[in-house]
Scaffold this motif. Structure first.
Motif, PDB file in Angstrom:
ATOM      1  N   ILE A  11       0.857  -1.343  -0.302  1.00 17.57           N
ATOM      2  CA  ILE A  11       0.146  -0.665   0.099  1.00 17.57           C
ATOM      3  C   ILE A  11       0.609   1.375   0.149  1.00 17.57           C
ATOM      4  O   ILE A  11       2.072   1.252   0.290  1.00 17.57           O
ATOM      5  N   SER A  12       0.513   1.787  -1.047  1.00 18.88           N
ATOM      6  CA  SER A  12       1.612   3.364  -1.254  1.00 18.88           C
ATOM      7  C   SER A  12       0.571   4.757  -1.145  1.00 18.88           C
ATOM      8  O   SER A  12      -0.204   4.647  -1.809  1.00 18.88           O
ATOM      9  N   ILE A  13       1.140   5.805  -0.113  1.00 17.11           N
ATOM     10  CA  ILE A  13       0.083   6.750   0.129  1.00 17.11           C
ATOM     11  C   ILE A  13       1.057   7.735  -0.624  1.00 17.11           C
ATOM     12  O   ILE A  13       1.437   7.836  -0.154  1.00 17.11           O
ATOM     13  N   GLY A  20      -3.328  11.717   3.754  1.00 16.72           N
ATOM     14  CA  GLY A  20      -2.956  10.680   3.941  1.00 16.72           C
ATOM     15  C   GLY A  20      -1.807  10.221   5.112  1.00 16.72           C
ATOM     16  O   GLY A  20      -1.560   8.681   5.618  1.00 16.72           O
ATOM     17  N   CYS A  23      -4.538   8.320   7.409  1.00 18.08           N
ATOM     18  CA  CYS A  23      -4.325   7.233   6.748  1.00 18.08           C
ATOM     19  C   CYS A  23      -3.342   5.874   7.414  1.00 18.08           C
ATOM     20  O   CYS A  23      -4.059   4.620   7.667  1.00 18.08           O
ATOM     21  N   ALA A  24      -2.361   6.360   7.126  1.00 17.63           N
ATOM     22  CA  ALA A  24      -1.409   5.995   7.653  1.00 17.63           C
ATOM     23  C   ALA A  24      -1.225   4.819   9.240  1.00 17.63           C
ATOM     24  O   ALA A  24      -0.957   4.039   8.786  1.00 17.63           O
ATOM     25  N   VAL A  34       2.641   0.327   5.368  1.00 21.21           N
ATOM     26  CA  VAL A  34       2.052   1.183   4.608  1.00 21.21           C
ATOM     27  C   VAL A  34       3.176   2.167   4.243  1.00 21.21           C
ATOM     28  O   VAL A  34       4.243   2.324   4.501  1.00 21.21           O
ATOM     29  N   VAL A  36       4.622   5.870   3.225  1.00 22.83           N
ATOM     30  CA  VAL A  36       3.520   7.225   2.465  1.00 22.83           C
ATOM     31  C   VAL A  36       5.047   7.580   1.748  1.00 22.83           C
ATOM     32  O   VAL A  36       6.404   8.094   2.316  1.00 22.83           O
ATOM     33  N   ILE A 159      -2.955   5.054  -3.085  1.00 24.67           N
ATOM     34  CA  ILE A 159      -4.148   6.009  -2.215  1.00 24.67           C
ATOM     35  C   ILE A 159      -3.123   7.219  -2.673  1.00 24.67           C
ATOM     36  O   ILE A 159      -2.312   8.116  -2.039  1.00 24.67           O
ATOM     37  N   ALA A 161      -3.576  10.886  -1.313  1.00 21.78           N
ATOM     38  CA  ALA A 161      -3.568  12.370  -0.559  1.00 21.78           C
ATOM     39  C   ALA A 161      -2.551  13.261  -1.173  1.00 21.78           C
ATOM     40  O   ALA A 161      -2.218  14.130  -0.176  1.00 21.78           O
ATOM     41  N   ASP A 162      -2.982  13.458  -2.803  1.00 25.24           N
ATOM     42  CA  ASP A 162      -1.073  14.611  -3.149  1.00 25.24           C
ATOM     43  C   ASP A 162      -2.761  15.541  -3.389  1.00 25.24           C
ATOM     44  O   ASP A 162      -1.903  16.328  -4.221  1.00 25.24           O
ATOM     45  N   ALA A 323     -10.368  10.116   5.348  1.00 25.47           N
ATOM     46  CA  ALA A 323      -8.401   8.259   5.563  1.00 25.47           C
ATOM     47  C   ALA A 323      -8.537   8.028   6.601  1.00 25.47           C
ATOM     48  O   ALA A 323      -8.710   6.789   6.356  1.00 25.47           O
TER      49      ALA A 323
END
Length: 382
Positions: A11-13, A20, A23-24, A34, A36, A159, A161-162, A323
């Motif tokens: 999983i990459s945020i 972000g 969520c992490a 995860v 980020v 994900i 979140a940017d 998130a």
């Protein structure tokens, strides 16, 4: 290929903002690994912006799921819930003073919130200096994340979140933010009690707003004796250049603003003339409403990447609620695909409903304040 289980997925945020990182944090609390990725060189490389009000029903709910609510309360400024609505003459039309013990929407500096979340993550969770260039690969995964430094990684779930101009969004949606017709010019003030005592008394301990229908001022106290003022105007997106000015021409911009705000009282004009340093141009953009996309089992969005709206106090709260709901969907679902479906089933209708209510909300920032309305207008979340 079948969708992997969340605990075994890569999983990459993308984006180490409040959404972000929330969520992490929740994923890690439940044993789901995860990573980020963020374009900033490090956690302290730039000013994170102004003050945020976190609401009980979303931002605070997310912090509770993250196990950080009490730490937030220890940092929060409850006095920041004070709100003054004024007219261009500086007369107070409405004044909300928070009750003792009121926790509806206490304030915290964006930088303080970011550090609170960062401290809660396992070492090495955030990889700094990684600017995303593209997301490629089949819809059912795995996806390839290519960064501007030439590196690439594979992910089973990306994900986004940017933020407003999300690179992840392009993997699922062609939508781009549109200019709202309203622009902010941010002004900073330091050492309020000593250097700016008149403004300190005018604004109070929280925030103050005034508008005349075409322009407005929104002042917001921050921690450490600082204040930000958002000078709000209905102007073309390139208004600075169109008036023969440059972004770094502080005196020229100030003179132009004083002509535009000539009917405002001298005490209100101090928010334009007495700032410490240069102005920062912040035009307001929003995504088309509604903004939805065809489901992908390997990519989803949260916060401004999913539903960029005018800054009326909901942005960071919705991002953190997104998130929390996405992280908990991953905790409770058998596969990544199931989790994304379950998350989007609730997030997309909620964000559409809110975006429809706020679609022309940028205009409200300039409106003559209603003396019968005592609730918070919302905060510029930059």
């Amino acid at each position: 290929m079948g969708s992997p289980t969340p605990v075994n997925a890569r999983i990459s945020i993308i984006g180490a903002g409040p959404g972000g990182l929330t969520c992490a944090r929740i994923l890690q609390r439940h044993g789901i690994p995860v990573t980020v990725y963020d374009r900033d060189p490090d956690a302290n490389s730039r000013n994170q912006g102004g003050s945020l009000d976190l609401h009980e029903e979303d931002g605070q709910l997310a912090l509770r799921e993250a196990g950080l609510l009490e730490e937030f309360f220890a940092l929060a400024r409850f006095e920041g819930q004070e709100m003054r609505r004024m007219d261009p003459a500086g007369r107070v039309l409405a004044h909300h003073v928070p009750d003792e013990g009121e926790t509806v929407s206490p304030e915290i500096d964006r930088g303080q919130l970011r550090h609170l979340l960062l401290r809660s993550l396992a070492a090495g969770t955030v990889q700094w200096g990684r600017t995303l260039e593209s997301v490629s690969g089949p819809a059912d995964g795995p996806r390839t994340l290519t960064f501007t430094d030439g590196t690439a990684v594979e992910a089973d779930l990306v994900i986004g979140a940017d933020g407003a101009f999300s690179r992840v969004r392009t993997a699922v949606s062609p939508a781009t933010p549109l200019y709202t017709g309203v622009s902010f010019l941010e002004a900073w003030f330091d050492d309020m009690e000593t250097a700016h005592p008149e403004l300190s008394e005018l604004v109070g301990k929280g925030s103050a707003h005034a508008g005349d229908g075409e322009r407005g001022l929104f002042a917001q106290r921050n921690s450490g004796g600082h204040m930000r003022v958002y000078i709000m105007q209905r102007v073309p997106v390139d208004w600075i250049a169109a008036n023969g000015l440059r972004a770094d021409d502080t005196e020229g911009i100030r003179a132009h603003l004083l002509r535009e705000y000539a009917a405002w009282s001298p005490q209100m004009l101090r928010m334009i003339t007495d700032n410490d340093g240069a102005y920062v141009d912040r035009p307001l953009f929003a995504l088309p409403v509604p903004h939805t996309w065809e489901h992908s089992p390997s990519v989803t969005l949260l916060g401004d990447a999913a539903h960029l709206m005018p800054p009326l106090g909901v942005g960071v709260n919705l991002a953190m609620l997104d998130a929390a709901e996405l992280a908990l969907a991953l905790v409770r679902s058998a596969t990544i695909d199931d989790a994304v479906r379950n998350y989007e089933k609730s997030m997309l209708p909620r964000s559409t409903e809110t975006a429809q209510m706020l679609e022309h909300g940028a205009e409200a920032l300039l409106a003559v304040p209603d003396p019968d309305e005592t609730g918070p207008l919302g905060h510029a979340q930059h």
